[in-house]
Design an enzyme around this catalytic site. Structure first.
Site, short mmCIF file in Angstrom:
data_model
loop_
_atom_site.label_atom_id
_atom_site.label_comp_id
_atom_site.label_asym_id
_atom_site.label_seq_id
_atom_site.Cartn_x
_atom_site.Cartn_y
_atom_site.Cartn_z
CD GLU A 245 -2.45 -1.46 2.56
OE1 GLU A 245 -2.87 -2.62 2.65
OE2 GLU A 245 -2.32 -0.71 3.55
NE ARG A 246 3.68 2.49 5.72
CZ ARG A 246 3.80 1.64 6.74
NH1 ARG A 246 4.63 0.62 6.66
NH2 ARG A 246 3.12 1.82 7.84
CD GLU A 378 5.84 12.44 12.75
OE1 GLU A 378 4.96 11.85 12.08
OE2 GLU A 378 5.93 13.68 12.79
C1 LIG Z 1 -8.36 10.94 5.46
C2 LIG Z 1 -7.86 9.72 6.18
C3 LIG Z 1 -8.05 8.47 5.61
C4 LIG Z 1 -7.64 7.31 6.29
N1 LIG Z 1 -7.94 6.08 5.76
C5 LIG Z 1 -7.76 4.97 6.55
C6 LIG Z 1 -8.27 3.70 6.14
O1 LIG Z 1 -8.84 3.56 5.05
N2 LIG Z 1 -8.13 2.64 6.97
C7 LIG Z 1 -7.50 2.75 8.18
O2 LIG Z 1 -7.42 1.75 8.89
N3 LIG Z 1 -6.98 3.95 8.59
C8 LIG Z 1 -7.11 5.04 7.82
N4 LIG Z 1 -6.62 6.27 8.23
C9 LIG Z 1 -5.95 6.36 9.53
C10 LIG Z 1 -4.46 6.69 9.46
O3 LIG Z 1 -3.74 5.58 8.99
C11 LIG Z 1 -4.04 7.14 10.88
O4 LIG Z 1 -4.60 8.43 11.06
C12 LIG Z 1 -2.55 7.14 11.07
O5 LIG Z 1 -2.04 5.82 11.11
C13 LIG Z 1 -2.14 7.86 12.36
O6 LIG Z 1 -2.87 7.43 13.47
P1 LIG Z 1 -3.57 8.53 14.43
O7 LIG Z 1 -4.34 9.46 13.56
O8 LIG Z 1 -4.28 7.83 15.52
O9 LIG Z 1 -2.35 9.38 15.04
P2 LIG Z 1 -1.46 8.99 16.31
O10 LIG Z 1 -0.95 7.62 16.21
O11 LIG Z 1 -2.22 9.37 17.56
O12 LIG Z 1 -0.23 9.99 16.15
C14 LIG Z 1 -0.28 11.37 16.51
C15 LIG Z 1 1.12 11.94 16.28
O13 LIG Z 1 2.07 11.28 17.16
C16 LIG Z 1 3.12 10.74 16.38
N5 LIG Z 1 3.60 9.50 17.00
C17 LIG Z 1 2.86 8.44 17.41
N6 LIG Z 1 3.67 7.48 17.90
C18 LIG Z 1 4.94 7.93 17.76
C19 LIG Z 1 6.24 7.40 18.04
N7 LIG Z 1 6.39 6.18 18.58
N8 LIG Z 1 7.32 8.16 17.79
C20 LIG Z 1 7.18 9.41 17.25
N9 LIG Z 1 6.01 9.96 16.94
C21 LIG Z 1 4.90 9.24 17.19
C22 LIG Z 1 2.52 10.49 15.02
O14 LIG Z 1 3.51 10.35 14.02
C23 LIG Z 1 1.65 11.71 14.86
O15 LIG Z 1 2.43 12.80 14.45
C24 LIG Z 1 -6.97 7.44 7.54
C25 LIG Z 1 -6.74 8.71 8.09
C26 LIG Z 1 -7.19 9.84 7.43
C27 LIG Z 1 -6.98 11.17 8.08
#
Ligand SMILES: Cc1cc2nc3c(=O)[nH]c(=O)nc-3n(C[C@H](O)[C@H](O)[C@H](O)COP(=O)(O)OP(=O)(O)OC[C@H]3O[C@@H](n4cnc5c(N)ncnc54)[C@H](O)[C@@H]3O)c2cc1C
Length: 392
Positions: A245-246, A378
């Site tokens: 996917e990536r 990240e």
């Molecule tokens: C428009 C849209 C479409 C999407 N489509 C899908 C989909 O089809 N299916 C699906 O399953 N998901 C989907 N996603 C979800 C997407 O993959 C997640 O939003 C993403 O993985 C980040 O998770 P989070 O939003 O909970 O952020 P968080 O994990 O809460 O992260 C918040 C911040 O903290 C940072 N962070 C977290 N952990 C660490 C670490 N260990 N070290 C350093 N920094 C860190 C992150 O990089 C980020 O900057 C979608 C999201 C959006 C906005």
């Protein structure tokens, strides 16, 4: 590994067909659909007519039997017109359909793939949960076997295509005590909505033509024959899928990086200030040259990764593989240069670039997603560093 960046005649024809369709059918509708926050109703019927809804799926299920290089061509060419619809098409094909093809048994493939390939059904994939984003293994949605079906409880968030989709592939904990080793993949129809299933559309500033849903499962039943792969072996499916996917979704960001360059070069030749086109100003040329180099570099990284995965027999990534690092690097770089090219594009468009109706503005709002979705920048840097350090 050196690869040839030259496309075959068939690949050039595919790119040309998709881009021309995008210019003629998609482009005239984009401003309106972005404003009203809706996917064009016939989008998947149209891509079905183009024969690309199952581009990398075997012909016996109604697919076109192509590889990930062709899928990347598809995301890039759609992305030049609409990053959001490129993501929607990519989520259907790469997140849902391709994972069913790679991991499900013959019965599931026969039941689900033909409709997903011919434009009847739209697919989506559910990994992310409100408390499990980057740390996907912390997911809490459970599935307990009860007679002939699993009873599913929990929620998913940010699920692309769910508000308009028919088929959901999703991950659950079938043995929560085992942590990641107790995770499985299930597939279910969500249209008509099964009892206990709910979906609310999420409002976003970008990717507005790509509908995103928040899902609830309240004692939702899934037939036990809809288990994808083996029980409690979902992690390998999840990580294997994320790798390809990536690579393929890098094309969405690349599409906007290219659109930003095209729109800005054209605008800079038309816009006259101080008695001459702004394209004659050194500072504008500096930006355009940088935009071109970023796009070409991203293209090489992404197509190199796609060619590499196409050359592998099992096409599996995961911890300890070069593929994992190449895939993370591809989306990391393309995601960040997509945003940067759009930011430079807005600057070249001046005040007009700040206005919602200009395509450069839409590309910018869409592009930012690629520093977040499919694992954030990240997380991608963590993967690259992990694999790099393993080698030294
Ligand atoms: C428009 C849209 C479409 C999407 N489509 C899908 C989909 O089809 N299916 C699906 O399953 N998901 C989907 N996603 C979800 C997407 O993959 C997640 O939003 C993403 O993985 C980040 O998770 P989070 O939003 O909970 O952020 P968080 O994990 O809460 O992260 C918040 C911040 O903290 C940072 N962070 C977290 N952990 C660490 C670490 N260990 N070290 C350093 N920094 C860190 C992150 O990089 C980020 O900057 C979608 C999201 C959006 C906005």
């Amino acid at each position: 590994m050196a690869i040839s960046m030259a496309f075959s005649d068939e690949q050039k024809m595919l790119a040309d067909m998709i881009y021309k369709w995008g210019v003629n059918w998609l482009d005239p509708q984009m401003e309106h659909h972005d404003e009203v926050d809706e996917m064009p109703k016939d989008f998947f019927k149209e891509t079905g007519k183009l024969g690309i809804n199952g581009l990398c799926i075997d012909e016996k299920y109604g697919g076109a039997g192509q590889g990930y290089t062709e899928v990347l061509i598809g995301t890039l060419e759609i992305g030049r017109i609409s990053n959001a619809l490129s993501m929607t098409w990519g989520a259907h094909l790469c997140l849902c359909v391709d994972n069913i093809k790679r991991n499900a048994n013959e019965d599931i493939k026969q039941r689900f793939l033909p409709g997903l390939c011919d434009g009847t059904d739209i697919g989506c994939l559910g990994i992310t949960e409100p408390n499990a984003g980057s740390d996907a293994m912390a997911m809490r949605t459970t599935a307990k076997l009860d007679g002939d079906s699993y009873i599913v409880n929990g929620s998913k968030i940010f699920i692309t295509n769910a508000p308009v989709g028919q088929v959901l592939l999703f991950y659950v904990k079938t043995n929560p005590e085992l942590g990641p080793k107790g995770m499985s993949a299930l597939v279910t129809r969500i249209d008509p909505a099964p009892e206990g299933y709910s979906c609310n559309k999420i409002k976003k500033f970008g990717m507005r033509t790509s509908p995103t849903g928040e899902l609830g499962f309240n004692d939702m039943r899934v037939p036990k024959e809809n288990l994808v792969g083996e029980l409690n072996k979902g992690v390998a499916i999840l990580t294997g899928g994320l790798t390809t996917e990536r690579i393929t979704l890098s094309g969405c960001a690349l599409g906007s990086a290219k659109a930003a360059l095209d729109l800005s070069a054209k605008y800079s030749k038309e816009r006259v200030q101080f008695g001459k086109p702004i394209a004659e100003q050194g500072q504008i040329q500096y930006k355009l040259a940088n935009m071109y180099c970023r796009y070409e570099t991203g293209r090489m990284l992404a197509f190199n990764a796609a060619a590499f995965v196409d050359s592998l027999t099992d096409k599996r990534g995961g911890k300890g593989t070069d593929l994992d690092m190449m895939a993370a690097a591809s989306l990391l770089y393309c995601g960040e240069i997509g945003t940067q090219n759009c930011l430079d594009g807005i600057q070249i468009h001046g005040g007009y670039g700040y206005c919602l109706e200009y395509a450069i503005n839409r590309h910018f709002r869409d592009s930012k997603l690629w520093e977040i979705g499919a694992g954030t920048s990240e997380v991608r840097r963590m993967i690259i560093a992990r694999e790099l350090l393993r080698k030294y």
